[in-house]
Design a protein around this motif. Structure first.
Motif, PDB file in Angstrom:
ATOM      1  N   ASN A 228       0.836  -1.196   0.000  1.00 52.63           N
ATOM      2  CA  ASN A 228       0.000   0.000   0.000  1.00 52.63           C
ATOM      3  C   ASN A 228       0.871   1.247   0.000  1.00 52.63           C
ATOM      4  OD1 ASN A 228       0.389   0.248   3.110  1.00 52.63           O
ATOM      5  ND2 ASN A 228      -0.633  -1.727   2.827  1.00 52.63           N
ATOM      6  N   LYS A 269     -13.299   5.705   3.546  1.00 53.52           N
ATOM      7  CA  LYS A 269     -12.641   4.519   4.081  1.00 53.52           C
ATOM      8  C   LYS A 269     -13.325   3.242   3.600  1.00 53.52           C
ATOM      9  CE  LYS A 269     -10.817   6.423   8.421  1.00 53.52           C
ATOM     10  NZ  LYS A 269     -10.831   6.305   9.903  1.00 53.52           N
ATOM     11  N   GLY A 270     -12.539   2.186   3.462  1.00 54.18           N
ATOM     12  CA  GLY A 270     -13.084   0.898   3.055  1.00 54.18           C
ATOM     13  C   GLY A 270     -12.967   0.685   1.554  1.00 54.18           C
ATOM     14  N   THR A 271     -13.620  -0.354   1.067  1.00 60.44           N
ATOM     15  CA  THR A 271     -13.605  -0.696  -0.357  1.00 60.44           C
ATOM     16  C   THR A 271     -14.816  -0.091  -1.047  1.00 60.44           C
ATOM     17  OG1 THR A 271     -12.468  -2.773   0.110  1.00 60.44           O
ATOM     18  CG2 THR A 271     -13.557  -2.583  -2.020  1.00 60.44           C
ATOM     19  N   HIS A 272     -14.578   0.707  -2.075  1.00 62.94           N
ATOM     20  CA  HIS A 272     -15.664   1.366  -2.809  1.00 62.94           C
ATOM     21  C   HIS A 272     -15.352   1.354  -4.299  1.00 62.94           C
ATOM     22  CE1 HIS A 272     -17.343   2.863   0.968  1.00 62.94           C
ATOM     23  NE2 HIS A 272     -16.133   3.317   1.291  1.00 62.94           N
ATOM     24  N   ASN A 273     -16.374   1.666  -5.071  1.00 65.58           N
ATOM     25  CA  ASN A 273     -16.219   1.785  -6.517  1.00 65.58           C
ATOM     26  C   ASN A 273     -15.881   3.236  -6.842  1.00 65.58           C
ATOM     27  OD1 ASN A 273     -16.262   1.430  -9.241  1.00 65.58           O
ATOM     28  ND2 ASN A 273     -18.354   0.684  -9.385  1.00 65.58           N
ATOM     29  N   LYS A 289     -12.662  -0.664  -8.276  1.00 64.88           N
ATOM     30  CA  LYS A 289     -12.827  -0.887  -6.835  1.00 64.88           C
ATOM     31  C   LYS A 289     -11.472  -0.756  -6.149  1.00 64.88           C
ATOM     32  CE  LYS A 289     -16.945  -3.842  -6.908  1.00 64.88           C
ATOM     33  NZ  LYS A 289     -17.781  -2.843  -6.199  1.00 64.88           N
ATOM     34  N   ARG A 290     -11.390   0.154  -5.186  1.00 66.92           N
ATOM     35  CA  ARG A 290     -10.150   0.411  -4.457  1.00 66.92           C
ATOM     36  C   ARG A 290     -10.412   0.407  -2.956  1.00 66.92           C
ATOM     37  NH1 ARG A 290      -5.913   1.275  -8.392  1.00 66.92           N
ATOM     38  NH2 ARG A 290      -7.007   0.466 -10.223  1.00 66.92           N
ATOM     39  N   TYR A 291      -9.360   0.051  -2.220  1.00 72.60           N
ATOM     40  CA  TYR A 291      -9.462  -0.082  -0.771  1.00 72.60           C
ATOM     41  C   TYR A 291      -8.691   1.048  -0.093  1.00 72.60           C
ATOM     42  CZ  TYR A 291      -8.759  -2.079   3.906  1.00 72.60           C
ATOM     43  OH  TYR A 291      -8.715  -2.284   5.271  1.00 72.60           O
ATOM     44  N   ILE A 293      -7.395   2.339   3.291  1.00 70.24           N
ATOM     45  CA  ILE A 293      -7.126   1.812   4.629  1.00 70.24           C
ATOM     46  C   ILE A 293      -7.392   2.858   5.705  1.00 70.24           C
ATOM     47  CG2 ILE A 293      -5.332   0.824   6.122  1.00 70.24           C
ATOM     48  CD1 ILE A 293      -3.968  -0.189   3.548  1.00 70.24           C
ATOM     49  N   GLY A 315      -3.781   3.868   1.138  1.00 70.49           N
ATOM     50  CA  GLY A 315      -4.606   2.918   0.395  1.00 70.49           C
ATOM     51  C   GLY A 315      -3.767   1.851  -0.277  1.00 70.49           C
ATOM     52  N   GLN A 316      -4.463   0.809  -0.714  1.00 68.84           N
ATOM     53  CA  GLN A 316      -3.758  -0.290  -1.380  1.00 68.84           C
ATOM     54  C   GLN A 316      -3.166   0.175  -2.698  1.00 68.84           C
ATOM     55  OE1 GLN A 316      -6.242  -3.712  -2.256  1.00 68.84           O
ATOM     56  NE2 GLN A 316      -4.566  -5.092  -1.717  1.00 68.84           N
TER      57      GLN A 316
END
Length: 462
Positions: A228, A269-273, A289-291, A293, A315-316
């Motif tokens: 990340n 925050k989290g995984t979203h489109n 889709k990205r995460y 952190i 983020g990742q």
């Protein structure tokens, strides 16, 4: 003298091999090889090994000239020694100088040969004045100056400078125009002479500096092996000025506005489109889709009479313009130009109008290689990729080269102030495909809002 005569004799025998038995050629080659070794320093076993090496040498020499039955041996296949002997027989005295291993650059000694190694090269740079990190045609980028310095320092050949894929070059992250990096990592194959880092930095401008070069595994890829990345965005707090107020550079953010900004940022925050936060991505594209952190908004601070604030996001991975659009939408919500629910709608609806904030304040802060360090960092052969031992040097470069450039450029060019002048022109609404026949009505309402905002929007330069 005796040794040189034997070597020339061997070449002559090899050249006229049709009339000389193979056993005699083997005998001469063995004597020529063993004459370079002090017999008194060899044991019986070592003498046997030396004879075996001489036999191998004879086999290689024989393979160059062909078998005795091949009477049509071409002169082009002769070895260097054979050519020297042939020229001697023809009266060329210069041919008496037979090249020896390790005597010149064309026949280097094995102990003096530098091999290319796979390394991780850590650098930092101020992106002001550059058209991004990745090398491009007819424009100056960070990689343009970096590759030029590597070539001039003698750690990569010219063909690698022209075709970077030949040295397995890969950057950990691609930065846009004007974007800086407090930590950027490149993986590549290069030579490692003494004082390598100093030689490279001598050929780089002051705003680019190499800090570390570490040996890595052959399969290491600075982009794919990066777990990340952490970015920060430095901006003046007047960007959060409420829409009903005039924007001035002496603005100080209120506690309520700061709280709202942190609430909006936490929604990422989290995984979203994130298809609406980049270019050329459809809502159905799985790569959108990205995460995220973590994302934090720090406390405001004053520099050069102007109040600034820093947003840090880890983020990742990130897409093109993603962070700048996240900041742009956050500013619009805090100012009152978009609803707080617009963030969630941007994840769900096919297309929305979201502006990207200026690239000046964006900074690549840190790269994380936790999985690589866990697998290879303690194997006794490779180093961990964490660079905590040079953290003070990296922070010093950031304080001297990056932050002052961002702040001085903002004070001079006022990129955020100019960007705010067009912010009210964006709708922050879903596309016409989403609303269909209702779109004209919504457009009329929003046009009136924009006209009102434009009248109220006045910018003063202090």
């Amino acid at each position: 003298m005796h040794q040189e005569w034997l070597l020339k004799s061997c070449g002559a025998f090899s050249y006229f091999f049709e009339t000389i038995p193979r056993k005699l050629l083997r005998f001469q080659l063995q004597r020529a090889y063993l004459s370079t070794v002090d017999p008194s320093k060899l044991t019986v076993m070592e003498k046997s090994d030396e004879k075996q090496k001489a036999s191998t040498l004879e086999s290689r020499e024989w393979s160059k000239t062909g078998s005795p039955s091949n009477e049509s041996t071409d002169i082009k296949n002769l070895s260097d020694t054979q050519h020297a002997v042939k020229r001697t027989l023809e009266g060329d005295e210069r041919a008496c100088k037979v090249p020896k291993l390790g005597t010149d650059e064309h026949h280097p000694s094995p102990s003096n040969i530098l091999r290319k190694r796979k390394v991780a090269l850590l650098l930092a740079y101020s992106g002001s004045g550059y058209m991004g990190m990745q090398i491009q045609k007819d424009v100056t980028t960070i990689e343009t100056d970096l590759v030029s310095a590597l070539y001039k320092a003698g750690v990569i050949p010219e063909e690698h400078a022209e075709e970077m894929q030949k040295m397995k070059f890969q950057r950990a992250a691609r930065t846009d125009k004007g974007v800086s990096a407090a930590m950027q990592l490149c993986s590549l194959k290069m030579l490692l002479p003494e004082n390598c880092i100093e030689k490279i930095n001598e050929r780089l401008p002051a705003q680019i500096k190499v800090f570390s070069i570490k040996r890595v595994t052959q399969g290491f890829n600075s982009k794919n092996n990066c777990d990340n990345r952490t970015y920060s965005y430095l901006m003046p707090t007047y960007a959060f000025t409420p829409v009903e107020q005039n924007v001035t550079e002496d603005f100080k953010i209120s506690d309520d506005s700061l709280k709202l900004a942190r609430e909006v940022l936490s929604m990422f925050k989290g995984t979203h489109n994130f298809h609406n936060f980049t270019a050329g991505k459809k809502a159905t594209d799985p790569s959108a889709k990205r995460y995220i952190i973590d994302i934090q908004c720090g406390e405001p601070f004053v520099q050069e009479g102007l109040e600034f604030i820093t947003v840090t996001v880890r983020g990742q991975s990130f897409m093109l313009h993603q962070i700048r659009k996240m900041i742009g939408l956050t500013i619009a919500v805090v100012r009152g130009l978009a609803a707080k629910e617009s963030v969630q709608q941007a994840f769900e609806h096919p297309k929305m109008d979201i502006p990207k904030a200026p690239g000046l304040g964006l900074l690549l802060e840190k790269l994380h290689y936790d999985a690589y360090n866990k697998r290879y960092g303690k194997d006794g052969l490779h180093e961990t990729l964490d660079w905590e031992d040079i953290r003070m040097d990296l922070d010093k470069f950031k304080a001297e080269q990056i932050y002052p450039t961002i702040i001085q450029t903002e004070l001079k060019e006022k990129s955020m102030l100019q960007w705010l002048q067009t912010l009210h022109l964006h709708t922050f609404m879903q596309s016409e495909e989403e609303y269909g026949v209702e779109t004209p009505k919504l457009r009329d309402v929003w046009t009136k809002v924009k006209e009102f905002s434009k009248e109220k929007q006045k910018f003063h330069k202090v």
